[in-house]
Design a protein around this motif. Structure first.
Motif, PDB file in Angstrom:
ATOM      1  N   PHE A 113       0.830  -1.207   0.000  1.00 27.96           N
ATOM      2  CA  PHE A 113       0.000   0.000   0.000  1.00 27.96           C
ATOM      3  C   PHE A 113       0.867   1.261   0.000  1.00 27.96           C
ATOM      4  CE2 PHE A 113      -2.243   3.262   2.463  1.00 27.96           C
ATOM      5  CZ  PHE A 113      -3.331   3.478   1.624  1.00 27.96           C
ATOM      6  N   PHE A 114       1.881   1.203   0.871  1.00 29.15           N
ATOM      7  CA  PHE A 114       2.786   2.367   0.910  1.00 29.15           C
ATOM      8  C   PHE A 114       3.543   2.545  -0.395  1.00 29.15           C
ATOM      9  CE2 PHE A 114       2.382   2.178   5.606  1.00 29.15           C
ATOM     10  CZ  PHE A 114       2.093   3.518   5.828  1.00 29.15           C
ATOM     11  N   LEU A 115       3.919   1.429  -0.985  1.00 27.70           N
ATOM     12  CA  LEU A 115       4.618   1.492  -2.266  1.00 27.70           C
ATOM     13  C   LEU A 115       3.723   2.092  -3.340  1.00 27.70           C
ATOM     14  CD1 LEU A 115       6.571  -1.903  -2.328  1.00 27.70           C
ATOM     15  CD2 LEU A 115       7.500   0.406  -2.028  1.00 27.70           C
ATOM     16  N   MET A 116       2.455   1.724  -3.315  1.00 26.60           N
ATOM     17  CA  MET A 116       1.516   2.275  -4.286  1.00 26.60           C
ATOM     18  C   MET A 116       1.349   3.775  -4.069  1.00 26.60           C
ATOM     19  SD  MET A 116      -1.409  -0.712  -4.410  1.00 26.60           S
ATOM     20  CE  MET A 116      -2.457   0.242  -5.438  1.00 26.60           C
ATOM     21  N   ILE A 117       1.245   4.158  -2.764  1.00 27.40           N
ATOM     22  CA  ILE A 117       1.138   5.603  -2.477  1.00 27.40           C
ATOM     23  C   ILE A 117       2.371   6.349  -2.961  1.00 27.40           C
ATOM     24  CG2 ILE A 117       1.068   7.301  -0.606  1.00 27.40           C
ATOM     25  CD1 ILE A 117      -0.735   5.357   0.929  1.00 27.40           C
ATOM     26  N   LEU A 118       3.536   5.786  -2.698  1.00 28.25           N
ATOM     27  CA  LEU A 118       4.786   6.416  -3.142  1.00 28.25           C
ATOM     28  C   LEU A 118       4.825   6.520  -4.663  1.00 28.25           C
ATOM     29  CD1 LEU A 118       7.400   4.776  -0.729  1.00 28.25           C
ATOM     30  CD2 LEU A 118       6.635   7.179  -0.767  1.00 28.25           C
ATOM     31  N   ALA A 119       4.409   5.490  -5.339  1.00 30.06           N
ATOM     32  CA  ALA A 119       4.397   5.498  -6.808  1.00 30.06           C
ATOM     33  C   ALA A 119       3.438   6.558  -7.318  1.00 30.06           C
ATOM     34  CB  ALA A 119       4.029   4.122  -7.337  1.00 30.06           C
ATOM     35  N   TYR A 120       2.302   6.656  -6.646  1.00 29.96           N
ATOM     36  CA  TYR A 120       1.324   7.660  -7.053  1.00 29.96           C
ATOM     37  C   TYR A 120       1.879   9.074  -6.882  1.00 29.96           C
ATOM     38  CZ  TYR A 120      -2.974  10.405  -7.096  1.00 29.96           C
ATOM     39  OH  TYR A 120      -3.925  11.347  -7.348  1.00 29.96           O
ATOM     40  N   ILE A 121       2.493   9.259  -5.699  1.00 35.13           N
ATOM     41  CA  ILE A 121       3.092  10.594  -5.437  1.00 35.13           C
ATOM     42  C   ILE A 121       4.205  10.888  -6.437  1.00 35.13           C
ATOM     43  CG2 ILE A 121       4.448  11.923  -3.775  1.00 35.13           C
ATOM     44  CD1 ILE A 121       2.880  10.469  -1.550  1.00 35.13           C
ATOM     45  N   GLN A 122       4.979   9.828  -6.708  1.00 35.29           N
ATOM     46  CA  GLN A 122       6.084  10.004  -7.668  1.00 35.29           C
ATOM     47  C   GLN A 122       5.534  10.357  -9.033  1.00 35.29           C
ATOM     48  OE1 GLN A 122       8.633   6.602  -7.970  1.00 35.29           O
ATOM     49  NE2 GLN A 122      10.159   7.702  -9.210  1.00 35.29           N
ATOM     50  N   ASN A 123       4.445   9.731  -9.426  1.00 35.75           N
ATOM     51  CA  ASN A 123       3.832  10.037 -10.724  1.00 35.75           C
ATOM     52  C   ASN A 123       3.335  11.478 -10.760  1.00 35.75           C
ATOM     53  OD1 ASN A 123       4.278   7.526 -11.831  1.00 35.75           O
ATOM     54  ND2 ASN A 123       2.330   6.664 -11.103  1.00 35.75           N
ATOM     55  N   ILE A 124       2.719  11.898  -9.623  1.00 38.43           N
ATOM     56  CA  ILE A 124       2.243  13.287  -9.576  1.00 38.43           C
ATOM     57  C   ILE A 124       3.411  14.260  -9.719  1.00 38.43           C
ATOM     58  CG2 ILE A 124       1.202  15.022  -8.078  1.00 38.43           C
ATOM     59  CD1 ILE A 124      -0.578  12.809  -6.924  1.00 38.43           C
ATOM     60  N   VAL A 125       4.476  13.983  -8.939  1.00 36.15           N
ATOM     61  CA  VAL A 125       5.664  14.871  -8.995  1.00 36.15           C
ATOM     62  C   VAL A 125       6.287  14.843 -10.370  1.00 36.15           C
ATOM     63  CG1 VAL A 125       7.988  15.204  -8.088  1.00 36.15           C
ATOM     64  CG2 VAL A 125       6.111  14.654  -6.524  1.00 36.15           C
ATOM     65  N   ALA A 126       6.389  13.609 -10.923  1.00 37.12           N
ATOM     66  CA  ALA A 126       6.979  13.482 -12.268  1.00 37.12           C
ATOM     67  C   ALA A 126       6.121  14.205 -13.299  1.00 37.12           C
ATOM     68  CB  ALA A 126       7.127  12.000 -12.624  1.00 37.12           C
ATOM     69  N   GLY A 127       4.775  14.112 -13.122  1.00 37.47           N
ATOM     70  CA  GLY A 127       3.902  14.830 -14.065  1.00 37.47           C
ATOM     71  C   GLY A 127       4.091  16.340 -13.979  1.00 37.47           C
TER      72      GLY A 127
END
Length: 307
Positions: free
Chosen positions: A33-47
């Motif tokens: 779950f935390f990994l998914m949250i991190l990936a999501y945040i990373q995608n937002i930041v990357a976007g």
């Protein structure tokens, strides 16, 4: 009894295993779950970074386009400047050519002016030369000075021959003295010899025999006396040498200047004696001088017309 104990232990192990497995699964699920949250945040930041990068890229492209347009304008201006420089170089070359032509014209004009100056000086020196020849001829025959040391003839500052009046006339008289007649005999021969030269003669307009007195007496009386003395000299020259009269008499004239052209401003008897004199002046033809100038102007005009 033993069998029952084993079974009890087995049941106890089974009960311990499932809670542990459940905990492990929960932990793994939490990690995922935390990994998914991190990936999501990373995608937002990357976007966001991508959007910012795209914006920066767009701005950079706009700046590059603007710079390219400025460069194009500068290149066009550079070509214009190069064209101006080439035109300037051509005009400079033409100007240099014209300057060289002007230098040649100026040099030619200077040569012409030098020639004109030489010819005019030649005419001016002719006057002095004629008088110098007459003076030398007279001195050769009668000497340079009298017994008292006075010069018989001399050249004045104005270029005229000056004859010692005391050798020709007595004081307050216009009758020639015998020794004065001898002097005029030599003077007549000298004039004949000079006027025989056609190149000299053609530049002479008149030979003026001038009478001068001191300021003793009235100006009217002195004017009459100076004129009579000058006339007496001319008449004797013509009488002494008939060839001079017959061939060159038209050149001679007599004039009286009374007391108004003194060569000494003093009032002593010696100064007054200097002012009582006979002067001989050679008058050059103005037309000859004008002809030299006109010829020069014609040559100069032709030179500029050719250019």
């Amino acid at each position: 009894m033993k069998a029952r104990r084993r079974n009890f232990k087995q049941g106890e192990d089974t009960q311990n295993f499932w809670p542990s497995f459940t905990d492990m699964i929960s932990t793994i699920a939490l990690i995922l779950f935390f990994l998914m949250i991190l990936a999501y945040i990373q995608n937002i930041v990357a976007g966001n970074n991508l959007e910012f990068a795209q914006k920066q890229l767009k701005e950079s492209r706009a700046e590059i386009s603007e710079s390219e347009e400025k460069l194009r304008i500068l290149e066009e201006r550079l070509e214009d400047v190069k064209a101006e420089v080439r035109r300037g170089e051509r005009e400079l070359k033409l100007s240099e050519d014209k300057i060289e032509e002007q230098k040649e014209i100026i040099a030619e004009s200077n040569r012409e002016l030098g020639d004109l100056r030489s010819r005019l000086q030649g005419i001016a020196f002719l006057r002095v030369g004629v008088l110098e020849k007459v003076k030398t001829s007279v001195e050769k025959e009668v000497g340079e000075t009298t017994d008292s040391g006075d010069r018989i003839v001399s050249i004045a500052d104005n270029g005229n021959i000056v004859i010692n009046e005391g050798l020709v006339f007595d004081y307050n008289s216009y009758k020639l003295k015998p020794e004065g007649e001898k002097l005029l005999d030599k003077l007549a021969d000298a004039f004949e010899n000079v006027l025989k030269d056609r190149s000299t003669r053609q530049n002479i307009d008149a030979i003026n025999i001038q009478g001068h007195t001191d300021d003793t007496g009235s100006a009217e009386y002195n004017r009459d006396l100076s004129t009579k003395r000058a006339t007496a000299v001319v008449n004797y020259l013509m009488k002494s040498n008939k060839t001079l009269e017959n061939s060159y008499g038209k050149y001679f004239m007599a004039s009286g200047y009374s007391e108004f052209r003194p060569i000494s401003s003093g009032s002593s008897s010696k100064d007054k004696a200097k002012n009582r004199r006979i002067e001989i002046s050679v008058i050059l033809k103005d037309s000859n001088v004008q002809n030299v100038i006109d010829e020069y102007l014609d040559d100069t005009k032709k030179l500029f017309e050719e250019e």
